[in-house]
Design a protein around this motif. Structure first.
Motif, PDB file in Angstrom:
ATOM      1  N   HIS A  50       0.831  -1.211   0.000  1.00 19.74           N
ATOM      2  CA  HIS A  50       0.000   0.000   0.000  1.00 19.74           C
ATOM      3  C   HIS A  50       0.865   1.260   0.000  1.00 19.74           C
ATOM      4  CE1 HIS A  50      -3.430  -2.589   1.846  1.00 19.74           C
ATOM      5  NE2 HIS A  50      -3.502  -2.561   0.517  1.00 19.74           N
ATOM      6  N   LEU A  55      -1.150   4.360  -1.673  1.00 25.82           N
ATOM      7  CA  LEU A  55      -2.466   4.332  -1.032  1.00 25.82           C
ATOM      8  C   LEU A  55      -2.341   4.721   0.439  1.00 25.82           C
ATOM      9  CD1 LEU A  55      -4.065   1.045  -2.414  1.00 25.82           C
ATOM     10  CD2 LEU A  55      -5.129   3.310  -2.483  1.00 25.82           C
ATOM     11  N   ARG A  82      -1.658   7.573  -8.791  1.00 26.74           N
ATOM     12  CA  ARG A  82      -2.221   6.205  -8.758  1.00 26.74           C
ATOM     13  C   ARG A  82      -2.908   5.900 -10.067  1.00 26.74           C
ATOM     14  NH1 ARG A  82      -3.722   7.500  -3.306  1.00 26.74           N
ATOM     15  NH2 ARG A  82      -5.832   8.042  -3.936  1.00 26.74           N
ATOM     16  N   ASN A  83      -3.624   6.904 -10.572  1.00 29.43           N
ATOM     17  CA  ASN A  83      -4.398   6.725 -11.800  1.00 29.43           C
ATOM     18  C   ASN A  83      -3.507   6.456 -13.015  1.00 29.43           C
ATOM     19  OD1 ASN A  83      -6.060   8.678 -14.162  1.00 29.43           O
ATOM     20  ND2 ASN A  83      -6.994   6.846 -13.268  1.00 29.43           N
ATOM     21  N   PHE A  88      -3.499  -1.632  -9.961  1.00 28.79           N
ATOM     22  CA  PHE A  88      -3.630  -2.528  -8.814  1.00 28.79           C
ATOM     23  C   PHE A  88      -4.373  -3.807  -9.179  1.00 28.79           C
ATOM     24  CE2 PHE A  88      -3.036   1.513  -6.685  1.00 28.79           C
ATOM     25  CZ  PHE A  88      -2.237   1.176  -5.602  1.00 28.79           C
ATOM     26  N   PHE A  90      -5.983  -7.130  -6.882  1.00 28.67           N
ATOM     27  CA  PHE A  90      -6.209  -7.535  -5.495  1.00 28.67           C
ATOM     28  C   PHE A  90      -6.560  -9.013  -5.393  1.00 28.67           C
ATOM     29  CE2 PHE A  90      -7.511  -3.134  -6.100  1.00 28.67           C
ATOM     30  CZ  PHE A  90      -6.806  -2.475  -5.102  1.00 28.67           C
ATOM     31  N   ILE A  96     -16.209  -3.800  -9.704  1.00 25.95           N
ATOM     32  CA  ILE A  96     -17.422  -3.128  -9.237  1.00 25.95           C
ATOM     33  C   ILE A  96     -18.612  -3.962  -9.730  1.00 25.95           C
ATOM     34  CG2 ILE A  96     -18.749  -0.977  -9.231  1.00 25.95           C
ATOM     35  CD1 ILE A  96     -15.963  -0.537  -8.106  1.00 25.95           C
ATOM     36  N   LEU A 107     -13.080   1.830 -16.102  1.00 27.13           N
ATOM     37  CA  LEU A 107     -13.241   2.696 -14.927  1.00 27.13           C
ATOM     38  C   LEU A 107     -12.066   3.649 -14.665  1.00 27.13           C
ATOM     39  CD1 LEU A 107     -15.214   3.468 -12.725  1.00 27.13           C
ATOM     40  CD2 LEU A 107     -14.325   1.606 -11.315  1.00 27.13           C
ATOM     41  N   PRO A 108     -10.805   3.178 -14.714  1.00 27.10           N
ATOM     42  CA  PRO A 108      -9.701   4.113 -14.441  1.00 27.10           C
ATOM     43  C   PRO A 108      -9.689   5.296 -15.415  1.00 27.10           C
ATOM     44  CG  PRO A 108      -8.922   1.861 -14.341  1.00 27.10           C
ATOM     45  CD  PRO A 108     -10.302   1.799 -14.903  1.00 27.10           C
ATOM     46  N   TYR A 111     -11.580   8.385 -14.452  1.00 23.94           N
ATOM     47  CA  TYR A 111     -10.970   9.282 -13.475  1.00 23.94           C
ATOM     48  C   TYR A 111      -9.713   9.969 -14.007  1.00 23.94           C
ATOM     49  CZ  TYR A 111     -14.131   6.992 -10.210  1.00 23.94           C
ATOM     50  OH  TYR A 111     -15.243   6.528  -9.578  1.00 23.94           O
TER      51      TYR A 111
ATOM     52  N   LYS B 307     -20.563   0.399   0.663  1.00 24.84           N
ATOM     53  CA  LYS B 307     -19.661   0.559  -0.478  1.00 24.84           C
ATOM     54  C   LYS B 307     -18.283   1.011  -0.055  1.00 24.84           C
ATOM     55  CE  LYS B 307     -22.992   1.643  -4.074  1.00 24.84           C
ATOM     56  NZ  LYS B 307     -23.379   2.698  -5.014  1.00 24.84           N
ATOM     57  N   ARG B 309     -15.557  -0.572   0.632  1.00 24.38           N
ATOM     58  CA  ARG B 309     -14.465  -1.162  -0.124  1.00 24.38           C
ATOM     59  C   ARG B 309     -14.467  -0.662  -1.570  1.00 24.38           C
ATOM     60  NH1 ARG B 309     -11.426  -6.291  -0.438  1.00 24.38           N
ATOM     61  NH2 ARG B 309     -12.634  -7.223   1.219  1.00 24.38           N
ATOM     62  N   GLU B 310     -15.687  -0.508  -2.136  1.00 24.09           N
ATOM     63  CA  GLU B 310     -15.754   0.028  -3.505  1.00 24.09           C
ATOM     64  C   GLU B 310     -15.094   1.405  -3.574  1.00 24.09           C
ATOM     65  OE1 GLU B 310     -19.590   0.024  -5.546  1.00 24.09           O
ATOM     66  OE2 GLU B 310     -19.001   1.906  -6.503  1.00 24.09           O
ATOM     67  N   GLY B 312     -12.677   2.428  -1.675  1.00 25.26           N
ATOM     68  CA  GLY B 312     -11.241   2.177  -1.622  1.00 25.26           C
ATOM     69  C   GLY B 312     -10.702   1.774  -2.988  1.00 25.26           C
ATOM     70  N   VAL B 313     -11.436   0.880  -3.683  1.00 23.91           N
ATOM     71  CA  VAL B 313     -11.001   0.430  -5.002  1.00 23.91           C
ATOM     72  C   VAL B 313     -10.965   1.604  -5.976  1.00 23.91           C
ATOM     73  CG1 VAL B 313     -11.618  -1.013  -6.978  1.00 23.91           C
ATOM     74  CG2 VAL B 313     -11.818  -1.921  -4.655  1.00 23.91           C
ATOM     75  N   ARG B 314     -12.020   2.411  -5.952  1.00 25.07           N
ATOM     76  CA  ARG B 314     -12.057   3.560  -6.861  1.00 25.07           C
ATOM     77  C   ARG B 314     -10.910   4.529  -6.570  1.00 25.07           C
ATOM     78  NH1 ARG B 314     -17.223   4.557  -9.767  1.00 25.07           N
ATOM     79  NH2 ARG B 314     -18.632   2.843  -9.272  1.00 25.07           N
ATOM     80  N   ARG B 315     -10.623   4.722  -5.289  1.00 25.00           N
ATOM     81  CA  ARG B 315      -9.509   5.604  -4.920  1.00 25.00           C
ATOM     82  C   ARG B 315      -8.196   5.016  -5.435  1.00 25.00           C
ATOM     83  NH1 ARG B 315      -8.748  10.062  -3.422  1.00 25.00           N
ATOM     84  NH2 ARG B 315      -8.368  10.221  -1.206  1.00 25.00           N
ATOM     85  N   ALA B 316      -8.052   3.682  -5.325  1.00 18.04           N
ATOM     86  CA  ALA B 316      -6.825   3.047  -5.808  1.00 18.04           C
ATOM     87  C   ALA B 316      -6.687   3.230  -7.313  1.00 18.04           C
ATOM     88  CB  ALA B 316      -6.832   1.567  -5.455  1.00 18.04           C
ATOM     89  N   LEU B 317      -7.817   3.255  -8.028  1.00 17.95           N
ATOM     90  CA  LEU B 317      -7.785   3.397  -9.483  1.00 17.95           C
ATOM     91  C   LEU B 317      -7.594   4.846  -9.911  1.00 17.95           C
ATOM     92  CD1 LEU B 317     -10.667   0.970 -10.544  1.00 17.95           C
ATOM     93  CD2 LEU B 317      -8.223   0.505 -10.310  1.00 17.95           C
ATOM     94  N   PRO B 394      -8.015   5.818   1.841  1.00 11.05           N
ATOM     95  CA  PRO B 394      -8.027   4.765   0.814  1.00 11.05           C
ATOM     96  C   PRO B 394      -7.608   3.405   1.371  1.00 11.05           C
ATOM     97  CG  PRO B 394      -7.022   6.749  -0.061  1.00 11.05           C
ATOM     98  CD  PRO B 394      -7.301   7.028   1.382  1.00 11.05           C
ATOM     99  N   VAL B 395      -6.562   3.412   2.192  1.00 12.76           N
ATOM    100  CA  VAL B 395      -6.046   2.132   2.651  1.00 12.76           C
ATOM    101  C   VAL B 395      -7.009   1.455   3.632  1.00 12.76           C
ATOM    102  CG1 VAL B 395      -4.655   3.015   4.569  1.00 12.76           C
ATOM    103  CG2 VAL B 395      -3.944   0.960   3.370  1.00 12.76           C
ATOM    104  N   ILE B 398      -9.847   0.017   1.508  1.00 15.19           N
ATOM    105  CA  ILE B 398      -9.452  -1.199   0.785  1.00 15.19           C
ATOM    106  C   ILE B 398      -9.433  -2.407   1.725  1.00 15.19           C
ATOM    107  CG2 ILE B 398      -7.368  -2.334  -0.112  1.00 15.19           C
ATOM    108  CD1 ILE B 398      -8.457  -0.938  -2.322  1.00 15.19           C
ATOM    109  N   ARG B 399      -9.027  -2.178   2.969  1.00 18.12           N
ATOM    110  CA  ARG B 399      -8.928  -3.283   3.923  1.00 18.12           C
ATOM    111  C   ARG B 399     -10.287  -3.669   4.521  1.00 18.12           C
ATOM    112  NH1 ARG B 399      -3.972  -4.823   6.176  1.00 18.12           N
ATOM    113  NH2 ARG B 399      -2.197  -3.502   5.680  1.00 18.12           N
ATOM    114  N   GLU B 401     -13.694  -5.081   5.403  1.00 17.28           N
ATOM    115  CA  GLU B 401     -14.322  -6.380   5.057  1.00 17.28           C
ATOM    116  C   GLU B 401     -15.826  -6.206   4.917  1.00 17.28           C
ATOM    117  OE1 GLU B 401     -12.758  -9.119   4.273  1.00 17.28           O
ATOM    118  OE2 GLU B 401     -10.819  -8.170   4.654  1.00 17.28           O
TER     119      GLU B 401
END
Ligand SMILES: Nc1ncnc2c1ncn2[C@@H]1O[C@H](COP(=O)(O)OP(=O)(O)O)[C@@H](O)[C@H]1O
Ligand SMILES: [Mg+2]
Lengths: 222, 401
Positions: A50, A55, A82-83, A88, A90, A96, A107-108, A111, B307, B309-310, B312-317, B394-395, B398-399, B401
């Motif tokens: 991370h 992240l 990141r973008n 990433f 997982f 989604i 999706l990326p 953004y 949402k 985790r979603e 988090g995923v979007r932030r990662a992207l 974000p982290v 992502i974590r 659950e």
């Protein structure tokens, strides 16, 4: 490409206990490398990943990307990095659920702040065709097998043409064959597209795909 | 695919999955918007209806009524309710005022009328022949009563078309027929043209009988009137005539025992009453909208937590905080606009249902208001949950659950 200097990550557990998930880690990931990060569960692999993936921020020490300390970058600038820079993958695929396969891959690009020098949809379709998922482009993730979902996730990581792909236990939820297929796919991307790959895993046979293995134990790099 | 399109589509896709939940969540908004728009439609309709009636009366009309009618901008006037009345002497005095070209005393009688088809409760206006002109009534069949009928206390009536049809099947059948009202026999000598409206107090002339005021005394030994309607000479300033009438009335009554009203004054009172009513209605409906908004905020908090985790995923992207903020605000606005549109639709249905007997209508500003207010609610009550989502680390997300 990415340097960690004396990076620690700590969590306050209670009043007078601080838990160190990472302790004074220094390492460098160079361009076009294929690195495996291994270690037992709870050793700090995901935490490390991370941090490499921008992240998370270290409690102390510096993460340096392309010569810049991330502590000096704004949240928006980190998002942009990141973008554009990182892709990433997982363990739980993390597609989604309400978006189709094609939309997930796209999706990326939604953004992206920079002007892309390619048509996102054409590129997504090309990737789906190349990796045998074109028939599934309108399906939703829950209609796909685990191996297919993870391939879609890899394509999503690829769409922005990143320099670096980070995969956290990418084979953890896959059967052995699909797992090795994904690793072979990442290996090809490293060889053919010169994309830097970092794979986190606790499985020795998966770690073996890397050309360099970083061992993590109790928050320290050995 | 465009950025906004992607986000809007994401939000709507969510609703498709749980129609019931979407509906229940927006129910508060549905009811709130329905209430506001429906009440506004009724108010607007009534206001327009009354305005039309008074505008038809024209400029040179005055009313003399007992008591203080227009007190402090509203209908006060205990005297008119308590039954203070005018009499023949007032009629004579007013008829002598210079500038009065038409004068109609009014008294009314309600009772059971027996027609050939049906027996109905009806109302009769006992008045003078001038009433037809002042109220803008025109004759369809037969004739209006005249001075001779008044002098002879003739037992004649002119019927509104609606009541004529009810009692006799058709207007033509009613003409020259006898009708008995509380054991007094009248002859119907005329039918008026349908006016389709009401006057002061919402009278629907089509459903009334009209008779000579002298005949009305049969029912009223005290020979009293509830008000006068006056037509003034257009060549004399209305204020002059008004002052003259005031002088005449003051000879017999105290200042607060009678009122002189112009239709325009009545209109402005009607307007101010409706404005107050609207504020009250909007205030009441706001409570319902507030409850609806809180419902939306609640479901949005649930959505954000579902949402995590979603996010988090979007932030990662590569999604920025503002991208996440916008996504959830669009979702809550969509949710409340769906509610607003349903409420508006219900209000349209409601208006259709009552239109037969009530002149309700929905104007464009009401529709804009409904959708504007519901999107505003979506934004206001969506901001907090959306900010919670945008500010997730974000982290951590992502974590999750
Ligand atoms: N937010 C947090 N608060 C407290 N402890 C945490 C937090 N995140 C991770 N940890 C702890 O840090 C350690 C390393 O976690 P992680 O990097 O996920 O390990 P790995 O991926 O190697 O299994 C674990 O003991 C975990 O419980
Ligand atoms: Mg892990």
């Amino acid at each position: 490409m990415i340097k960690l200097q004396n990076v620690s990550k700590s969590y306050r557990v209670d009043e007078d206990t601080i838990f160190y998930a990472l302790k004074k880690v220094s390492l460098e990931i160079k361009e076009t490398e294929f690195v495996s990060i291994t270690g037992p569960s709870g050793s700090g692999k995901s935490t490390l990943m991370h941090l490499i993936g921008l992240l998370d921020k270290p409690s102390s020490g510096d993460v340096i990307i392309q010569g810049k300390k991330i502590s000096q970058l704004s949240d928006d600038e980190l998002s942009t990095l990141r973008n554009e820079f990182v892709g990433f993958v997982f363990q739980q695929f993390n597609l989604i659920p309400k978006l189709s396969v094609l939309e997930n891959v796209l999706l990326p690009t939604v953004y992206a702040r920079k002007k892309l020098n390619y048509d996102p949809e054409a590129k997504a379709l090309e990737l789906l065709t190349k990796f045998g998922l074109i028939e599934k482009k309108s399906s939703f993730p829950n209609k796909l097998s685990g191996g297919q979902q993870q391939r879609v996730a890899v394509l999503r990581a690829l769409i922005m043409e990143p320099k670096l792909i980070l995969a956290d236990e990418p084979t953890g939820n896959l059967d052995s064959k699909s797992g090795h297929d994904i690793m072979k796919l990442l290996g090809e991307l490293n060889r053919n597209e010169k994309i830097t790959i970092v794979v986190v895993t606790h499985e020795a046979d998966i770690a073996a795909y890397g050309k360099r293995v970083i061992k993590v134990k109790d928050g320290q790099v050995g | 695919m465009g950025y906004l399109l992607f986000i809007v589509r994401s939000a709507l896709e969510d609703f498709k999955r749980s129609k019931m939940q979407t509906f229940l969540t927006s129910l508060g908004i549905v009811i709130g918007v329905f209430a506001v728009i429906m009440l506004m439609a009724l108010g607007l309709g009534l206001k327009r209806y009354i305005s039309d009636q008074f505008e038809a009366l024209g400029k040179n009309t005055l009313f003399v009524t007992p008591g203080q009618v227009l007190q402090g901008g509203g209908f006060g006037g205990a005297a008119s309710v308590l039954g203070q009345r005018f009499d023949i002497k007032d009629l004579t005095n007013l008829s002598r005022v210079k500038g009065v070209v038409g004068l109609a005393p009014l008294s009314s009688k309600s009772g059971k009328a027996k027609g050939t088809v049906k027996t109905e409760y009806i109302s009769i206006f006992f008045t003078s022949a001038d009433f037809a002109d002042i109220a803008g009534l025109t004759i369809d069949k037969g004739r209006f009563f005249d001075k001779t009928d008044i002098d002879k206390h003739a037992k004649v009536l002119v019927a509104g078309p609606k009541i004529a049809e009810k009692l006799f099947g058709s207007t033509i059948n009613a003409l020259d027929k006898r009708v008995s009202v509380d054991n007094v026999n009248f002859t119907i000598i005329g039918i008026i043209k349908s006016k389709g409206g009401g006057g002061l107090g919402g009278n629907d002339y089509d459903s009334y009988f009209f008779g000579p005021y002298t005949t009305g005394f049969i029912y009223d030994p005290q020979k009293q009137f509830i008000r006068f309607a006056i037509k003034t000479d257009p060549n004399i300033p209305l204020a002059t005539v008004k002052a003259e009438i005031n002088k005449v009335m003051l000879k017999r009554y105290k200042d607060d025992e009678f009122s002189l009203l112009e239709p325009t004054e009545i209109l402005s009172v009607v307007n101010s009453i409706f404005n107050i009513m609207n504020i009250v209605l909007v205030a009441i409906a706001s409570i319902s909208l507030l409850v609806g908004g809180i419902g939306i905020m609640n479901i949005m908090y649930v959505t954000v937590s579902d949402k995590t985790r979603e996010v988090g995923v979007r932030r990662a992207l590569g999604a920025r905080k503002n991208d996440i903020l916008l996504q959830f605000i669009v979702e809550s606005v969509a949710l409340s606009i769906i509610g607003g549109a349903l409420g508006l639709g219900l209000a349209f249905l409601g208006v259709l249902l009552v239109q037969g007997f009530f002149p309700a209508y929905i104007d464009v500003p009401s529709m804009v208001l409904a959708l504007g207010v519901s999107s505003a609610i979506g934004i206001v009550f969506g901001v907090l949950p959306a900010r919670k989502a945008a500010n997730l680390e974000p982290v951590e997300a992502i974590r999750y659950e």
